[in-house]
Design a protein around this motif. Structure first.
Motif, mmCIF file in Angstrom:
data_model
loop_
_atom_site.group_PDB
_atom_site.id
_atom_site.type_symbol
_atom_site.label_atom_id
_atom_site.label_comp_id
_atom_site.label_asym_id
_atom_site.label_seq_id
_atom_site.Cartn_x
_atom_site.Cartn_y
_atom_site.Cartn_z
ATOM 1 N N ILE A 8 -1.985 -2.909 -3.506
ATOM 2 C CA ILE A 8 -3.143 -2.484 -2.716
ATOM 3 C C ILE A 8 -2.800 -2.543 -1.236
ATOM 4 N N ALA A 10 0.157 -2.169 0.059
ATOM 5 C CA ALA A 10 1.077 -1.064 0.337
ATOM 6 C C ALA A 10 0.301 0.240 0.442
ATOM 7 N N LEU A 11 -0.695 0.412 -0.415
ATOM 8 C CA LEU A 11 -1.504 1.628 -0.391
ATOM 9 C C LEU A 11 -2.267 1.738 0.925
ATOM 10 N N ILE A 12 -2.842 0.616 1.375
ATOM 11 C CA ILE A 12 -3.572 0.606 2.650
ATOM 12 C C ILE A 12 -2.626 0.978 3.781
ATOM 13 N N LEU A 14 0.140 2.783 3.710
ATOM 14 C CA LEU A 14 0.484 4.206 3.691
ATOM 15 C C LEU A 14 -0.693 5.060 4.157
ATOM 16 N N MET A 15 -1.884 4.714 3.680
ATOM 17 C CA MET A 15 -3.067 5.496 4.063
ATOM 18 C C MET A 15 -3.281 5.434 5.568
ATOM 19 N N ARG A 27 -8.441 0.643 5.085
ATOM 20 C CA ARG A 27 -8.965 -0.378 4.162
ATOM 21 C C ARG A 27 -10.255 0.096 3.517
#
Lengths: 198, 198
Positions: A8, A10-12, A14-15, A27
């Protein structure tokens, strides 16, 4: 960031690299995605995978699509003979939304910029000259941004193509719904100089 | 939208549903993603798929993680006995970033709201009362937003837990770096009432 988990986080991260999103909105977006897993997160993951596998630049005009030659270049209903030159794909899409142009496009991929070291070879300018000959183009419409770099690029292209083809550019003036009070001096001057009889 | 293709259009439409993005910024983001395919688009697709498959709410506290019980609830170094009650996961993450709280959390999942028909059963309030008993909690810190709904919820929880446990709430006052001129009257009043000797 403590509190969530590695994936999660890592996803934040990248976003947050997307234009228009920062750490805080990334976030919020990721929490929203997790809440709307079936409606949003899973379809988004699938579509991104698909687009990553298939998206490519049109070899002819530089538009983004899913085949070597884009839908516009292969569409036989589009007027041949007219070429609209834009800086990037977002500008092409904006022109298409207006629905006003029925010809084909040529995406430069940027503007000439001495400061950033962008010369004609970095853009699709040599290819533009080739297309004008190969496709018997009669009119090249320069739809470049009204910035210094955009106008420098327009002049360079005019020099290159001079005499071989009719060259036009978008009109400058007051935007529809625009209020004079909020317009810059340059736009008002341009609109005044290009004033028309009623 | 004419100019691109079905997959890309669908991706733009989904991206535009994220909080903080609209149609225009979604188009910009998608073009950016396609340009940074290897660096951004492919990793994002993979991570989203992974998070979609594994993300879940902690059965104990409501935090978002990748296991049934989240990392905070299973971390034995966290102080037991202290429970910090927050409205949603974003608030928990904000508390964790500050690093000031070493206990465990309880995420309500919203606030009581008569207008929106949100009652105690829609939130994790019954579960909070259970945890206070089961985990021998000695202090419940209410870190709810300083909004009307947040404060209503705080009062309701105080009624429910009254007497069984020490109840505290975050201090109200001037934020660090805050300028009085830009603060609302309520904050200034609260800071004045809670003034401290130097």
């Amino acid at each position: 960031m403590a509190g969530s988990t590695k994936d999660i986080d890592a996803l934040i991260e990248l976003m947050a690299r997307l234009p228009g999103l920062g750490p805080r909105s990334a976030r919020r977006a990721v929490l929203h995605l997790i809440r709307k897993r079936a409606l949003l997160l899973t379809p988004l993951a699938d579509l991104m995978g698909q687009v990553a596998a298939t998206a490519r630049e049109c070899l002819n005009c530089g538009n983004v699509g899913t085949s070597d030659i884009c839908d516009i270049c292969t569409d036989e209903r589009r007027a041949t003979g007219e070429l609209c030159v834009v800086e990037d794909v977002a500008d092409l899409w904006a022109m298409e939304r207006s629905g006003v142009f029925k010809g084909r496009y040529h995406v430069l991929g940027g503007t000439l910029s001495a400061l950033d070291g962008v010369g004609p070879e970095e853009l699709r300018i040599p290819r533009l000259a080739d297309r004008v000959t190969a496709e018997s183009i009669s009119e090249v419409i320069l739809a470049l941004n009204a910035t210094i770099d955009g106008q420098t690029t327009a002049h360079y292209i005019a020099d290159q193509l001079g005499g071989r083809v009719r060259l036009t550019s978008l009109a400058q003036g007051v935007p529809i719904g625009g209020e004079l009070d909020y317009l810059d001096d340059g736009t008002i001057s341009a609109a005044m100089r290009a004033r028309k009889d009623l």
